[in-house]
Design an enzyme around this catalytic site. Structure first.
Site, mmCIF file in Angstrom:
data_model
loop_
_atom_site.group_PDB
_atom_site.id
_atom_site.type_symbol
_atom_site.label_atom_id
_atom_site.label_comp_id
_atom_site.label_asym_id
_atom_site.label_seq_id
_atom_site.Cartn_x
_atom_site.Cartn_y
_atom_site.Cartn_z
ATOM 1 N N TYR A 171 1.037 -1.190 -0.030
ATOM 2 C CA TYR A 171 -0.118 0.030 0.097
ATOM 3 C C TYR A 171 0.829 1.380 -0.142
ATOM 4 C CZ TYR A 171 -2.797 3.908 1.722
ATOM 5 O OH TYR A 171 -3.377 5.103 1.765
ATOM 6 N N PRO A 207 1.152 14.699 3.231
ATOM 7 C CA PRO A 207 0.006 13.805 3.955
ATOM 8 C C PRO A 207 0.458 12.493 3.566
ATOM 9 C CG PRO A 207 -1.168 15.122 2.416
ATOM 10 C CD PRO A 207 0.576 15.537 2.467
ATOM 11 N N THR A 208 0.363 11.494 4.426
ATOM 12 C CA THR A 208 0.476 10.159 4.078
ATOM 13 C C THR A 208 -0.739 9.544 4.955
ATOM 14 O OG1 THR A 208 2.536 9.452 5.277
ATOM 15 C CG2 THR A 208 2.634 9.863 2.554
ATOM 16 N N ALA A 209 -1.485 8.778 4.523
ATOM 17 C CA ALA A 209 -2.600 8.053 5.255
ATOM 18 C C ALA A 209 -2.083 7.116 6.311
ATOM 19 C CB ALA A 209 -3.590 7.732 4.403
ATOM 20 N N SER A 211 -2.778 13.925 7.287
ATOM 21 C CA SER A 211 -3.881 13.279 6.314
ATOM 22 C C SER A 211 -5.063 13.480 7.016
ATOM 23 C CB SER A 211 -3.390 11.919 5.779
ATOM 24 O OG SER A 211 -4.460 11.231 5.263
ATOM 25 N N TYR A 215 -9.771 15.665 2.502
ATOM 26 C CA TYR A 215 -10.478 14.988 1.595
ATOM 27 C C TYR A 215 -12.184 15.381 1.674
ATOM 28 C CZ TYR A 215 -6.924 11.655 -0.036
ATOM 29 O OH TYR A 215 -5.589 11.084 -0.759
ATOM 30 N N THR A 221 -6.795 18.195 -1.520
ATOM 31 C CA THR A 221 -6.470 17.326 -2.335
ATOM 32 C C THR A 221 -7.332 17.278 -3.434
ATOM 33 O OG1 THR A 221 -5.227 16.017 -0.918
ATOM 34 C CG2 THR A 221 -5.860 14.913 -2.847
ATOM 35 N N ARG A 278 -4.598 0.975 -7.852
ATOM 36 C CA ARG A 278 -3.359 0.137 -7.623
ATOM 37 C C ARG A 278 -3.410 -1.227 -7.375
ATOM 38 N NH1 ARG A 278 -3.913 4.956 -2.874
ATOM 39 N NH2 ARG A 278 -4.034 6.702 -4.246
ATOM 40 N N LYS A 298 -3.749 20.996 -3.657
ATOM 41 C CA LYS A 298 -2.785 19.849 -3.910
ATOM 42 C C LYS A 298 -3.198 18.859 -5.057
ATOM 43 C CE LYS A 298 -0.502 15.807 -1.372
ATOM 44 N NZ LYS A 298 -1.262 14.937 -1.955
ATOM 45 N N HIS A 358 0.273 12.682 -6.657
ATOM 46 C CA HIS A 358 -0.235 12.072 -5.478
ATOM 47 C C HIS A 358 0.815 10.935 -5.342
ATOM 48 C CE1 HIS A 358 -4.074 11.319 -3.124
ATOM 49 N NE2 HIS A 358 -3.145 10.246 -2.867
ATOM 50 N N GLY A 382 8.744 11.905 -5.541
ATOM 51 C CA GLY A 382 10.001 11.332 -5.832
ATOM 52 C C GLY A 382 11.271 12.115 -5.027
ATOM 53 N N ARG A 441 14.189 12.453 -2.981
ATOM 54 C CA ARG A 441 14.725 11.449 -2.209
ATOM 55 C C ARG A 441 16.331 12.165 -1.713
ATOM 56 N NH1 ARG A 441 10.353 10.614 -2.081
ATOM 57 N NH2 ARG A 441 9.244 8.455 -2.848
ATOM 58 N N GLY A 468 6.721 12.139 1.105
ATOM 59 C CA GLY A 468 5.747 11.410 1.302
ATOM 60 C C GLY A 468 6.405 9.697 1.719
HETATM 61 C C1 FNR Z 1 -0.036 9.342 -0.067
HETATM 62 N N1 FNR Z 1 -0.546 10.718 -0.551
HETATM 63 C C2 FNR Z 1 -1.794 11.209 0.026
HETATM 64 N N2 FNR Z 1 -2.019 12.630 -0.410
HETATM 65 C C3 FNR Z 1 -3.136 13.057 0.170
HETATM 66 O O1 FNR Z 1 -3.443 14.094 -0.180
HETATM 67 N N3 FNR Z 1 -3.774 12.367 1.233
HETATM 68 C C4 FNR Z 1 -3.554 11.058 1.710
HETATM 69 O O2 FNR Z 1 -4.121 10.739 2.605
HETATM 70 C C5 FNR Z 1 -2.434 10.446 1.025
HETATM 71 N N4 FNR Z 1 -1.999 9.313 1.515
HETATM 72 C C6 FNR Z 1 -0.769 8.842 1.066
HETATM 73 C C7 FNR Z 1 -0.150 7.363 1.492
HETATM 74 C C8 FNR Z 1 0.738 6.822 1.000
HETATM 75 C C9 FNR Z 1 1.166 5.548 1.517
HETATM 76 C C10 FNR Z 1 1.637 7.451 -0.123
HETATM 77 C C11 FNR Z 1 2.651 7.013 -0.443
HETATM 78 C C12 FNR Z 1 1.155 8.614 -0.510
HETATM 79 C C13 FNR Z 1 0.370 11.253 -1.536
HETATM 80 C C14 FNR Z 1 1.265 12.378 -0.714
HETATM 81 O O3 FNR Z 1 0.745 13.299 -0.008
HETATM 82 C C15 FNR Z 1 2.399 12.889 -1.812
HETATM 83 O O4 FNR Z 1 1.452 13.345 -2.728
HETATM 84 C C16 FNR Z 1 3.302 11.826 -2.337
HETATM 85 O O5 FNR Z 1 3.495 10.674 -1.137
HETATM 86 C C17 FNR Z 1 4.482 12.505 -2.717
HETATM 87 O O6 FNR Z 1 5.461 11.340 -3.302
HETATM 88 P P1 FNR Z 1 6.814 10.617 -2.465
HETATM 89 O O7 FNR Z 1 7.290 11.522 -1.791
HETATM 90 O O8 FNR Z 1 5.953 9.476 -1.970
HETATM 91 O O9 FNR Z 1 7.310 9.965 -4.051
#
Ligand code: FNR
Length: 369
Positions: free
Chosen positions: A24, A77-79, A106, A129, A155, A164, A230, A254, A287, A289, A308
């Site tokens: 995930y 934000p990552t969930a 998130s 969201y 977002t 996915r 975003k 995203h 991306g 890193r 992220g």
């Molecule tokens: C996300 N992203 C994301 N974006 C958002 O607006 N709300 C969310 O809840 C999430 N959740 C989420 C979970 C995971 C596991 C990933 C990998 C990504 C997107 C995130 O905010 C961001 O746009 C990207 O992760 C940036 O890319 P990198 O740094 O992961 O390559």
């Protein structure tokens, strides 16, 4: 073995996490072309460093929407971060504030806005969201504001969830001991198991596909927090976002999890920066890193970048320590990049410090044959 760069956390996370969780976090949409391209595009941008400049002092500080930060490296934000580590979003919040930077929480966090606020002081943004039930949205935005969050990252690239395939194969769903904490009291905190990705079904059931520019204006009637849009990757949408009252734009695909075969964000950035004409700040995620990636984004006009996956992978490996280390490694790499490019402050980073494949070839004397 000692971790010496951000990317190394991915392999450690892969070992440690259940396959469903790792997949995930790691996956992109469909062929994952954009996922690779988000990284590859950085490698096609090269430096034009300047030499013999006193770089004994380097200042990486800046202000983001008026808030002072120690560096232009912020947290996206990552969930569902508690799937990575029991401390989840708390650990991220603490690491961000220790580093003097901003965390974006998130909507789908496994800790609530109030819980994250209770970890202590820190500048935090809330990612939104938009649910079909606008009362849910209004309530949540009010709670975030009351909990001291400083901006909304709206977002806009997710009217439906991207396809996915790993999540479909794994029948991804939130583990039963966790909830989407912000929605717990509203009976929207659980994700049912489904015949495909449980998250895709949740989004189909709850998220408002009718979302449009007028809703960006509506959002401004229910909050005084500035709104970052975003998920913009074109000049057209940049102009519309500014017209709709956006305080800033995040160039994002995203993390390549929505529409596959969109360009890398670093390739789309300059188009957006040009269209924004300095009216609002433009940020980038996707991306990043390396410190060199941060520099390239700033040279193309970004005011800052967000990370992220490095956060969830380092969380999985080492909890708060891991996230702190990610921020520290990126800070040090970025500082070194500035020094080796001859820049002592962010405003000294210019377009001339890099060369991209879309730049006209520089005039060179024709080789004598
Ligand atoms: C996300 N992203 C994301 N974006 C958002 O607006 N709300 C969310 O809840 C999430 N959740 C989420 C979970 C995971 C596991 C990933 C990998 C990504 C997107 C995130 O905010 C961001 O746009 C990207 O992760 C940036 O890319 P990198 O740094 O992961 O390559």
């Amino acid at each position: 073995m000692e971790v010496t760069n951000v990317t190394e956390y991915q392999a450690i996370a892969k070992e440690k996490l259940p396959k469903m969780v790792y997949d995930y976090y790691a996956s992109g949409a469909e062929d994952q072309w954009t996922l690779e391209e988000n990284r590859n595009a950085f490698s096609r941008i090269l430096f034009r460093p300047r030499i013999l400049i006193d770089v004994s002092k380097i200042d990486m500080t800046t202000t983001i929407l008026g808030f002072k930060v120690s560096m232009p490296i912020l947290i996206a934000p990552t969930a569902m971060q508690k799937m990575a580590h029991p401390d989840g979003e708390y650990a991220t919040a603490r690491a961000a504030s220790a580093a003097g930077t901003i965390m974006t929480l998130s909507s789908w966090a496994t800790s609530s806005v109030e819980e994250v606020a209770s970890t202590g002081p820190g500048i935090r943004f809330f990612q939104l969201y938009v649910y079909k039930d606008r009362n849910v949205v209004a309530q949540l935005v009010r709670r975030a504001e009351r909990a001291g969050f400083k901006a909304i990252a709206l977002t806009v690239d997710t009217p439906r969830l991207g396809r996915r395939e790993a999540d479909i194969k794994n029948r991804f769903t939130l583990p039963p001991f966790l909830t989407l904490k912000n929605f717990e009291g509203l009976d929207l905190g659980k994700m049912d198991e489904a015949n495909d990705s449980g998250l895709a079904s949740y989004v189909a059931g709850q998220i408002d596909r009718t979302l449009s520019w007028k809703d960006v204006k509506w959002l401004q009637t229910i909050t005084t927090m500035p709104i970052l849009v975003k998920g913009v990757i074109t000049a057209e949408d940049t102009r519309l976002a500014i017209q709709a009252g956006a305080a800033g734009i995040i160039v994002s695909n995203h993390g390549a999890r929505q529409l596959d075969y969109v360009p890398a964000t670093i390739s789309a950035l300059e188009e957006v920066v040009k269209a924004a004409q300095g009216r609002v700040p433009v940020f980038l995620d996707g991306g990043v890193r390396r410190g060199t990636d941060v520099f390239k984004a700033l040279a193309l006009g970004a005011s800052g970048i967000f990370i992220g996956r490095p956060v969830v992978f380092s969380l999985a490996a080492e909890g708060e320590t891991g996230v702190r280390k990610v921020l520290q490694m990126l800070r040090e790499e970025f500082e070194l990049t500035m020094a080796l490019s001859g820049c002592t402050s962010l405003k000294e980073i210019t377009r001339d410090h890099i060369v991209t494949e879309w730049d006209a070839p520089r005039a060179r004397p024709a080789p004598r044959l």
